[in-house]
Write an enzyme that holds these catalytic residues in place. Structure first.
Site, PDB file in Angstrom:
ATOM      1  N   LYS A 270      -1.573 -16.420   8.467  1.00 16.38           N
ATOM      2  CA  LYS A 270      -0.645 -15.600   9.258  1.00 16.38           C
ATOM      3  C   LYS A 270       0.230 -16.374  10.238  1.00 16.38           C
ATOM      4  CE  LYS A 270      -2.210 -11.016   8.420  1.00 16.38           C
ATOM      5  NZ  LYS A 270      -3.528 -10.644   7.901  1.00 16.38           N
TER       6      LYS A 270
ATOM      7  N   ASP B 134     -13.265 -15.964   9.299  1.00 16.79           N
ATOM      8  CA  ASP B 134     -11.906 -15.668   8.852  1.00 16.79           C
ATOM      9  C   ASP B 134     -11.052 -15.418  10.100  1.00 16.79           C
ATOM     10  OD1 ASP B 134      -9.562 -14.584   7.978  1.00 16.79           O
ATOM     11  OD2 ASP B 134     -10.459 -13.195   6.529  1.00 16.79           O
TER      12      ASP B 134
ATOM     13  N   TYR C 275     -11.821  -6.985   6.985  1.00 16.74           N
ATOM     14  CA  TYR C 275     -10.679  -7.146   6.079  1.00 16.74           C
ATOM     15  C   TYR C 275     -10.501  -8.638   5.771  1.00 16.74           C
ATOM     16  CZ  TYR C 275      -6.190  -7.211   3.882  1.00 16.74           C
ATOM     17  OH  TYR C 275      -5.184  -7.442   2.969  1.00 16.74           O
TER      18      TYR C 275
ATOM     19  N   TYR D 181       0.809  -1.220   0.000  1.00 18.51           N
ATOM     20  CA  TYR D 181       0.000   0.000   0.000  1.00 18.51           C
ATOM     21  C   TYR D 181       0.845   1.273   0.000  1.00 18.51           C
ATOM     22  CZ  TYR D 181      -4.141  -2.830   0.559  1.00 18.51           C
ATOM     23  OH  TYR D 181      -5.144  -3.735   0.334  1.00 18.51           O
TER      24      TYR D 181
HETATM   25  C1  LIG Z   1      -4.084 -10.762   6.588  1.00 20.85           C
HETATM   26  C2  LIG Z   1      -5.484 -11.195   6.453  1.00 20.85           C
HETATM   27  C3  LIG Z   1      -5.951 -11.780   5.268  1.00 20.85           C
HETATM   28  C4  LIG Z   1      -5.087 -11.923   4.036  1.00 20.85           C
HETATM   29  O1  LIG Z   1      -3.982 -12.729   4.233  1.00 20.85           O
HETATM   30  P1  LIG Z   1      -2.690 -12.596   3.262  1.00 20.85           P
HETATM   31  O2  LIG Z   1      -1.791 -13.681   3.718  1.00 20.85           O
HETATM   32  O3  LIG Z   1      -2.161 -11.230   3.485  1.00 20.85           O
HETATM   33  O4  LIG Z   1      -3.194 -12.794   1.875  1.00 20.85           O
HETATM   34  C5  LIG Z   1      -7.267 -12.204   5.235  1.00 20.85           C
HETATM   35  N1  LIG Z   1      -8.075 -12.071   6.307  1.00 20.85           N
HETATM   36  C6  LIG Z   1      -7.659 -11.532   7.464  1.00 20.85           C
HETATM   37  C7  LIG Z   1      -8.583 -11.447   8.611  1.00 20.85           C
HETATM   38  C8  LIG Z   1      -6.349 -11.062   7.569  1.00 20.85           C
HETATM   39  O5  LIG Z   1      -5.952 -10.487   8.717  1.00 20.85           O
END
Ligand SMILES: *Cc1c(COP(=O)(O)O)cnc(C)c1O
Length: 426
Positions: free
Chosen positions: A276, A247, A149, A21
């Site tokens: 992550k 997520d 997100y 970004y």
């Molecule tokens: C970081 C994140 C993503 C995306 O993961 P990347 O490995 O950066 O593609 C998706 N959902 C959440 C909640 C995240 O924190």
């Protein structure tokens, strides 16, 4: 090497490399990292910074961990990568077994993706294919909440907050989904889920799934909300025949105080995304887990193959370091460590409330957030933190930390003190 010195390659970086970004024509300064150990980043000029970010939720055991290093070295000597089409390997199968064991009982099937965004794409495809195979081909939309997100690929972006995610810029090519307000909980135990319920009432025949980050909305605003919201959401999804996707790419592996955030609500999703921290911050890897119901549903029309299969899926190095990281986590006193971090964050960040430009201080598990009334000036504040000997990277109005679980008390104090100091001078 064609670079004469550090400033030489830093200049090259500035001219040729995109950072997350950022602008290529007006780039923000970047700091050259030489090495990293424990919670310390060593810069090329020899300065050491205490890391408050865990490289975006990932490096939960700190950097350069001997156990994780050893796992990688060992795996490298047998096989670093092999295609997953038609072939399989023990690192992947072991990881699947571990993930199935530590998540909810109903989650029994695993897709090993190569990044969090891809895990979200896979979850969305699972949901759409589930309904498609049963003839409900109009159930193709997602319902989600504001301030979410879910990643940077187009499918994930489409369920990010429409304003933060700059949906206007991609209008016409981003799928348009349904949005409800960001989750809010009130003192009497009630929530604002009624708008989401109205969307379900009105559009459930078009909705394949609800996707949401449980309890903590991460990059979309570092907001926390109550477990009751998730309990009500689960009931509504069942009532309206809509799948539920959690997520947990940011919240997974202990960050909120439980291994997974959904445990605090005692609610189980139909599809779960992890990423992550899954490899302890070593390599890119993510996973999408789902239940028998979804697996059978996808295959209900006979053909039933899941339409996804990236080149590097289930990479053995990534799987093996994930196996080592999960073992390391589970054999550590992670719960006590996170409780201790939480207690200390509560205690030490509360002084920031005295500052007139601070809007709110909030803490959950090993996450500490200071929300300001105005957007920070990245050009100056980043340097201020580095001058304080810490690595803290704010965005918009948010100064926040999510340190490695192994951080020592005095190291965490260095982080919280620097936040107060830097904000006091603003
Ligand atoms: C970081 C994140 C993503 C995306 O993961 P990347 O490995 O950066 O593609 C998706 N959902 C959440 C909640 C995240 O924190």
């Amino acid at each position: 090497m064609s670079f004469k010195n550090t400033s030489d390659w830093l200049n090259y970086d500035k001219e040729h490399l995109w950072h997350p970004y950022t602008s290529m024509t007006d780039p923000l300064p970047t700091y050259p990292v030489d090495s990293a150990h424990g919670v310390r980043l060593k810069l090329a000029d020899g300065r050491e910074l205490i890391d408050g970010m865990s490289s975006w939720w990932a490096a939960i055991h700190g950097y350069n961990h001997p156990v994780l290093n050893a796992a990688l070295k060992q795996q490298m000597q047998s096989v670093s990568h092999v295609m997953f089409g038609g072939l399989t390997h023990l690192p992947a199968v072991t990881l699947a077994e571990k993930l199935i064991k530590i998540t909810a009982k109903s989650l029994q099937h695993v897709f090993l993706a190569d990044s969090g965004s891809v895990a979200v794409e896979v979850a969305i495809k699972m949901a759409i294919q589930y309904w498609y195979a049963q003839g409900k081909t109009q159930k193709q939309k997602l319902l989600t909440v504001r301030n979410g997100y879910h990643g940077d690929t187009l499918g994930g972006m489409a369920v990010c907050d429409p304003v933060n995610g700059m949906h206007a810029m991609f209008k016409g090519i981003l799928p348009e989904h349904f949005f409800a307000p960001e989750p809010n909980c009130f003192d009497d135990g009630s929530t604002n889920i009624s708008t989401l319920e109205k969307r379900l009432q009105q559009y459930h025949t078009e909705i394949a799934a609800v996707i949401i980050e449980p309890l903590v909305q991460g990059a979309g605003g570092m907001r926390f909300y109550c477990p009751e919201y998730l309990q009500q959401l689960r009931i509504l999804c069942d009532e309206y025949d809509v799948l539920l996707i959690f997520d947990e790419i940011a919240t997974g592996f202990g960050r909120t105080g439980t291994l997974f955030a959904y445990e605090q609500a005692d609610v189980v999703p139909d599809i779960l995304c992890l990423g992550k921290a899954i490899t302890g911050g070593y390599l890119t890897l993510a996973a999408t887990l789902t239940c028998k119901k979804v697996v059978r549903g996808i295959s209900a029309d006979g053909a039933g193959v899941l339409m996804h299969g990236p080149t590097f899926m289930a990479n053995p190095l990534a799987c093996q370091v994930a196996n080592a990281s999960i073992d390391l986590l589970l054999s550590s006193p992670w719960e006590a460590n996170i409780k201790q971090i939480e207690k200390q964050l509560h205690k030490e960040l509360s002084v920031c409330r005295e500052l007139s430009h601070v809007k709110e201080v909030r803490v959950k598990g090993a996450i500490g957030v200071v929300e300001l009334k105005e957007t920070v000036d990245m050009k100056t504040i980043q340097a201020d933190f580095v001058n304080q000997g810490v690595w803290i990277r704010p965005f918009n109005k948010l100064v926040y930390i999510m340190p490695a679980y192994i951080i020592k008390q005095e190291e965490l104090t260095a982080l919280t003190t620097s936040i107060f100091k830097v904000l006091s001078n603003k």
